[in-house]
Write an enzyme that holds these catalytic residues in place. Structure first.
Site, mmCIF file in Angstrom:
data_model
loop_
_atom_site.group_PDB
_atom_site.id
_atom_site.type_symbol
_atom_site.label_atom_id
_atom_site.label_comp_id
_atom_site.label_asym_id
_atom_site.label_seq_id
_atom_site.Cartn_x
_atom_site.Cartn_y
_atom_site.Cartn_z
ATOM 1 N N GLU A 168 0.898 -1.391 0.105
ATOM 2 C CA GLU A 168 -0.108 0.244 0.158
ATOM 3 C C GLU A 168 1.167 0.921 0.300
ATOM 4 O O GLU A 168 2.202 1.492 0.203
ATOM 5 C CB GLU A 168 -1.075 0.164 1.125
ATOM 6 C CG GLU A 168 -2.025 -1.314 1.499
ATOM 7 C CD GLU A 168 -2.871 -1.565 2.417
ATOM 8 O OE1 GLU A 168 -4.005 -1.590 1.888
ATOM 9 O OE2 GLU A 168 -2.716 -0.804 3.038
ATOM 10 N N CYS B 234 3.376 8.312 1.290
ATOM 11 C CA CYS B 234 3.621 7.666 2.153
ATOM 12 C C CYS B 234 3.983 6.564 1.934
ATOM 13 O O CYS B 234 2.819 5.989 1.468
ATOM 14 C CB CYS B 234 2.973 7.086 3.824
ATOM 15 S SG CYS B 234 4.024 5.940 4.434
ATOM 16 N N CYS C 185 6.228 -6.826 6.664
ATOM 17 C CA CYS C 185 7.454 -6.466 7.411
ATOM 18 C C CYS C 185 8.164 -7.374 8.533
ATOM 19 O O CYS C 185 7.661 -8.963 9.129
ATOM 20 C CB CYS C 185 7.164 -5.738 8.825
ATOM 21 S SG CYS C 185 8.904 -4.732 9.534
ATOM 22 N N CYS D 275 6.846 -5.517 15.552
ATOM 23 C CA CYS D 275 6.538 -4.398 17.004
ATOM 24 C C CYS D 275 5.091 -5.189 16.861
ATOM 25 O O CYS D 275 4.360 -5.242 16.066
ATOM 26 C CB CYS D 275 6.952 -3.104 16.389
ATOM 27 S SG CYS D 275 8.519 -2.703 14.796
ATOM 28 N N CYS E 277 1.480 -2.837 15.675
ATOM 29 C CA CYS E 277 1.546 -2.417 14.342
ATOM 30 C C CYS E 277 0.998 -3.930 13.248
ATOM 31 O O CYS E 277 1.314 -4.941 13.966
ATOM 32 C CB CYS E 277 3.177 -2.393 13.895
ATOM 33 S SG CYS E 277 2.874 -1.762 11.853
ATOM 34 N N CYS F 11 -1.324 5.680 10.114
ATOM 35 C CA CYS F 11 0.436 4.760 10.639
ATOM 36 C C CYS F 11 -0.128 3.434 11.546
ATOM 37 O O CYS F 11 -0.950 3.556 12.021
ATOM 38 C CB CYS F 11 0.924 5.437 11.877
ATOM 39 S SG CYS F 11 1.558 7.193 11.218
#
Ligand code: SAH
Length: 361
Positions: A99, A112, A119, A123, A126, A341
């Site tokens: 995205e 962004c 990933c 974390c 997230c 975010c």
């Protein structure tokens, strides 16, 4: 790996830096300055076809059509939020979808972009972490996000700033990210100033030092906790590069011509948002060229954390300001389309089995 539109017999000129493109033209028996011409066509004029490159002789245009491509990944989804934020889903090769988000503000437009499909960092707060990791994006796939957004943003809006804050950890895909960033700042390409390109990292300390030397841009560091025990839990990468090592790398970065480092701090209700923790954070950053960016936590399905109340965020900020730290609170944008975010998820084929493991818990 080239972009989704893959043709192994032809080389993709999208994502190729000026130096590499000069070598490419030299190998074709052409002059080096052809690279500058072609870069302008691709990035300034958005050319998708060599035929339009009228300052190249016709035989050269034909030859380029035989040996090269201008491959961009297809757009498989587009959504616009109530606040004007736009999100695109790009279908990269090998079943990876990532995205890209455009955030219009008065007088500027921030894009962004993602650096990896998924990933590896896990974390705990997230959404991207939930889906595991597939692969690094190529420089073509990274820079393509600017080209695609540029075509789809309605006038008069334009991309004035780029933040590497989408999916993935940019410093774990260093070479491809650096190549894409060098294209962003190349005068023949987008010509963005280095200050208008911000790379956000969870804290790969050695790569921060390397970035200062090889590719300085604005740096944002996802700190999220003022001490190692809590940070070990929230950002597991901290076990490899603890706060002291991370801040040392940040000091090196701030001393280089890159300037102040921004520290991102996600506000998690009852976890990291007390006034004592604010004081601890201020102590940690004392004497450094630093700014703090407080990010209200953005929830997603199945997550136990809650966003800190606004009064708590304001109080935290007051403590930091009182300690002389420049602090702003990031306004969540595009929440209604999951574009804020930490909400980017795309769709990838996980190679780490993390998504499967998470389902078992
Ligand atoms: N891997 C890089 C860049 C991607 S994340 C990094 O860690 O910096 C971009 C920012 O969004 C980071 O500061 C990240 O910690 C933050 N973030 C992640 N999940 C979030 C969430 N659910 N709510 C608010 N911010 C989040």
């Amino acid at each position: 790996m080239a972009a989704a539109v893959q043709d192994n017999s032809r080389v993709n000129l999208v994502g190729m830096e000026r130096g590499a493109m000069q070598d490419f033209f030299t190998a074709l028996g052409e002059k080096k300055f052809r690279a500058a011409q072609v870069l302008k066509w691709i990035y300034r004029h958005g050319a998708t076809d060599f035929a339009v490159m009228t300052d190249l002789a016709l035989p050269l245009r034909r030859r380029l059509g035989e040996v090269a491509t201008l491959g961009l990944p297809p757009v498989s989804g587009e959504r616009t939020a109530a606040d004007g934020t736009r999100k695109w889903l790009l279908a990269m090769s090998e079943g990876a979808a990532v995205e890209t988000v455009f955030i219009p503000e008065r007088g500027r437009g921030t894009l962004c972009i993602s650096s990896q499909a998924g990933c590896m960092l896990n974390c705990t707060f997230c959404a991207t972490a939930r889906q595991g990791f597939n692969r690094n994006l190529s420089s073509a796939e990274i820079i393509a996000q600017l080209l695609i957004a540029g075509r789809r943003i309605p006038a008069p809006e334009t991309v004035t700033n780029v933040v590497l804050m989408g999916m993935g950890e940019p410093l774990l895909n260093f070479d491809n990210v650096a190549a894409a960033v060098r294209l962003m700042v190349d005068d023949c390409s987008f010509g963005l100033s280095r200050r208008r390109v911000t790379l956000s990292t969870a804290g790969v300390a050695p790569a921060i030092v390397r970035l200062a030397e090889e590719c300085p841009v604005s740096l944002a560091v996802s700190l999220h906790a003022p001490e190692d025990k809590l940070r070990d839990e929230l950002v597991p990468l901290n076990r490899k590069y603890p706060i002291a090592a991370l801040l040392e790398a940040c000091r090196v970065y701030a001393r280089s011509r890159a300037g102040a480092v921004t520290f991102e701090y996600v506000m998690l209700d009852g976890v990291n948002d007390s006034p004592q923790q604010a004081k601890q954070l201020a102590r940690l950053l004392r004497g450094m060229a630093a700014k703090v960016n407080l990010i209200p936590f953005n929830p997603f399905p199945g997550i136990a954390y809650r966003r800190s109340p606004q009064t708590v965020i304001d109080a935290f900020r007051e403590v930091l300001l009182g300690e002389g730290l420049m602090t702003i609170t990031r306004r969540p944008r595009g929440e209604d389309i999951d574009a804020a975010c930490g909400q980017l998820a795309g769709r990838i084929a996980d190679r780490t089995r993390r998504a499967a493991q998470a389902r078992l818990h």
